[in-house]
Design a protein around this motif. Structure first.
Motif, mmCIF file in Angstrom:
data_model
loop_
_atom_site.group_PDB
_atom_site.id
_atom_site.type_symbol
_atom_site.label_atom_id
_atom_site.label_comp_id
_atom_site.label_asym_id
_atom_site.label_seq_id
_atom_site.Cartn_x
_atom_site.Cartn_y
_atom_site.Cartn_z
ATOM 1 N N LEU A 110 0.827 -1.206 0.000
ATOM 2 C CA LEU A 110 0.000 0.000 0.000
ATOM 3 C C LEU A 110 0.863 1.258 0.000
ATOM 4 N N ALA A 111 1.852 1.308 0.860
ATOM 5 C CA ALA A 111 2.726 2.480 0.923
ATOM 6 C C ALA A 111 3.496 2.665 -0.384
ATOM 7 N N ALA A 112 3.976 1.587 -0.964
ATOM 8 C CA ALA A 112 4.730 1.680 -2.216
ATOM 9 C C ALA A 112 3.858 2.239 -3.340
ATOM 10 N N VAL A 113 2.631 1.757 -3.438
ATOM 11 C CA VAL A 113 1.715 2.262 -4.464
ATOM 12 C C VAL A 113 1.389 3.728 -4.202
ATOM 13 N N GLN A 114 1.171 4.079 -2.950
ATOM 14 C CA GLN A 114 0.857 5.472 -2.622
ATOM 15 C C GLN A 114 2.033 6.403 -2.940
ATOM 16 N N TYR A 115 3.245 6.005 -2.587
ATOM 17 C CA TYR A 115 4.418 6.828 -2.887
ATOM 18 C C TYR A 115 4.560 7.006 -4.393
ATOM 19 N N PHE A 116 4.424 5.909 -5.114
ATOM 20 C CA PHE A 116 4.573 5.962 -6.567
ATOM 21 C C PHE A 116 3.488 6.830 -7.194
ATOM 22 N N ALA A 117 2.241 6.636 -6.795
ATOM 23 C CA ALA A 117 1.132 7.398 -7.373
ATOM 24 C C ALA A 117 1.321 8.893 -7.124
ATOM 25 N N CYS A 118 1.718 9.251 -5.916
ATOM 26 C CA CYS A 118 1.916 10.668 -5.605
ATOM 27 C C CYS A 118 3.120 11.242 -6.362
ATOM 28 N N ALA A 119 4.191 10.470 -6.486
ATOM 29 C CA ALA A 119 5.367 10.938 -7.228
ATOM 30 C C ALA A 119 5.028 11.168 -8.702
ATOM 31 N N VAL A 120 4.288 10.261 -9.297
ATOM 32 C CA VAL A 120 3.910 10.416 -10.700
ATOM 33 C C VAL A 120 2.924 11.575 -10.863
ATOM 34 N N ALA A 121 2.036 11.764 -9.905
ATOM 35 C CA ALA A 121 1.110 12.904 -9.952
ATOM 36 C C ALA A 121 1.887 14.222 -9.944
ATOM 37 N N VAL A 122 2.913 14.309 -9.106
ATOM 38 C CA VAL A 122 3.748 15.512 -9.056
ATOM 39 C C VAL A 122 4.471 15.703 -10.390
ATOM 40 N N LEU A 123 4.971 14.630 -10.978
ATOM 41 C CA LEU A 123 5.622 14.729 -12.290
ATOM 42 C C LEU A 123 4.637 15.195 -13.358
ATOM 43 N N CYS A 124 3.423 14.694 -13.322
ATOM 44 C CA CYS A 124 2.394 15.129 -14.279
ATOM 45 C C CYS A 124 2.146 16.626 -14.154
ATOM 46 N N LEU A 125 2.046 17.107 -12.932
ATOM 47 C CA LEU A 125 1.807 18.534 -12.715
ATOM 48 C C LEU A 125 3.010 19.374 -13.137
ATOM 49 N N ALA A 126 4.212 18.859 -12.937
ATOM 50 C CA ALA A 126 5.416 19.580 -13.373
ATOM 51 C C ALA A 126 5.439 19.702 -14.891
ATOM 52 N N VAL A 127 5.150 18.617 -15.584
ATOM 53 C CA VAL A 127 5.102 18.655 -17.052
ATOM 54 C C VAL A 127 3.981 19.582 -17.513
ATOM 55 N N LEU A 128 2.858 19.549 -16.831
ATOM 56 C CA LEU A 128 1.740 20.429 -17.166
ATOM 57 C C LEU A 128 2.156 21.900 -17.040
ATOM 58 N N LEU A 129 2.854 22.249 -15.978
ATOM 59 C CA LEU A 129 3.333 23.623 -15.807
ATOM 60 C C LEU A 129 4.298 24.021 -16.909
ATOM 61 N N ILE A 130 5.184 23.112 -17.269
ATOM 62 C CA ILE A 130 6.135 23.396 -18.356
ATOM 63 C C ILE A 130 5.380 23.619 -19.660
ATOM 64 N N LEU A 131 4.418 22.764 -19.959
ATOM 65 C CA LEU A 131 3.622 22.929 -21.179
ATOM 66 C C LEU A 131 2.837 24.232 -21.172
ATOM 67 N N ALA A 132 2.270 24.576 -20.030
ATOM 68 C CA ALA A 132 1.458 25.795 -19.942
ATOM 69 C C ALA A 132 2.311 27.045 -20.121
ATOM 70 N N ARG A 133 3.558 26.987 -19.716
ATOM 71 C CA ARG A 133 4.452 28.154 -19.823
ATOM 72 C C ARG A 133 5.171 28.222 -21.160
ATOM 73 N N THR A 134 5.138 27.149 -21.913
ATOM 74 C CA THR A 134 5.826 27.103 -23.193
ATOM 75 C C THR A 134 4.890 27.598 -24.277
ATOM 76 N N ARG A 135 5.411 28.472 -25.099
ATOM 77 C CA ARG A 135 4.603 28.957 -26.227
ATOM 78 C C ARG A 135 4.381 27.833 -27.206
ATOM 79 N N HIS A 136 3.192 27.793 -27.741
ATOM 80 C CA HIS A 136 2.842 26.796 -28.756
ATOM 81 C C HIS A 136 3.627 27.120 -30.021
#
Length: 152
Positions: A110-136
């Motif tokens: 349970l802890a391993a899945v939770q750590y992984f899910a939260c880490a990947v969620a943070v990575l998704c949000l980081a990529v989202l911020l990069i995409l949002a700040r990058t000009r198309h």
């Protein structure tokens, strides 16, 4: 991938890569956080909701990435580039599973899945911020007043 991801890809087909990525990444992040929360609460209902949201988000983000790679690849090398994309995707799916398995031996499943899910969620949000700040790329070629369109 699952039915939800497939359905999301069918609905998203033909849309711009950036639009798909900007829609898919936050859904995937929310679904992963809900997955971690579902484990803590032992909630089957929340688990089902989390998998639907994460599946749709993953399907849209994957299709967006595939579309972007397909558009950027030179015509004569498209097969090479796309096969490399798929190898990277398979490594990105397979290696974390092994990592979660190793972490589960130390911290519990349970802890391993939770750590992984939260880490990947943070990575998704980081990529989202990069995409949002990058000009198309299309909007970088011409001033907004001349392009005749707004941002995705």
């Amino acid at each position: 991938m699952g039915r939800r991801g497939l359905l999301a890809q069918l609905i998203g087909y033909g849309r711009p890569a950036r639009t798909l990525e900007l829609a898919g990444l936050p859904l995937l992040a929310v679904g992963l956080v809900l997955l971690a929360l579902a484990g803590s609460l032992s909630s089957l209902t929340l688990l089902l909701v989390a998998t639907v949201i994460a599946g749709i988000g993953q399907g849209l983000a994957f299709l967006g990435g595939l579309t972007a790679v397909n558009e950027a690849a030179p015509v004569g090398r498209r097969a090479d580039v796309l096969s490399t994309f798929y190898v990277i995707i398979y490594l990105g799916v397979g290696l974390p599973i092994i990592g979660v398995g190793v972490l589960a031996t130390v911290a519990g499943l349970l802890a391993a899945v939770q750590y992984f899910a939260c880490a990947v969620a943070v990575l998704c949000l980081a990529v989202l911020l990069i995409l949002a700040r990058t000009r198309h790329p299309a909007s970088a070629a011409a001033p907004p007043a001349l392009s005749g369109s707004t941002a995705d």
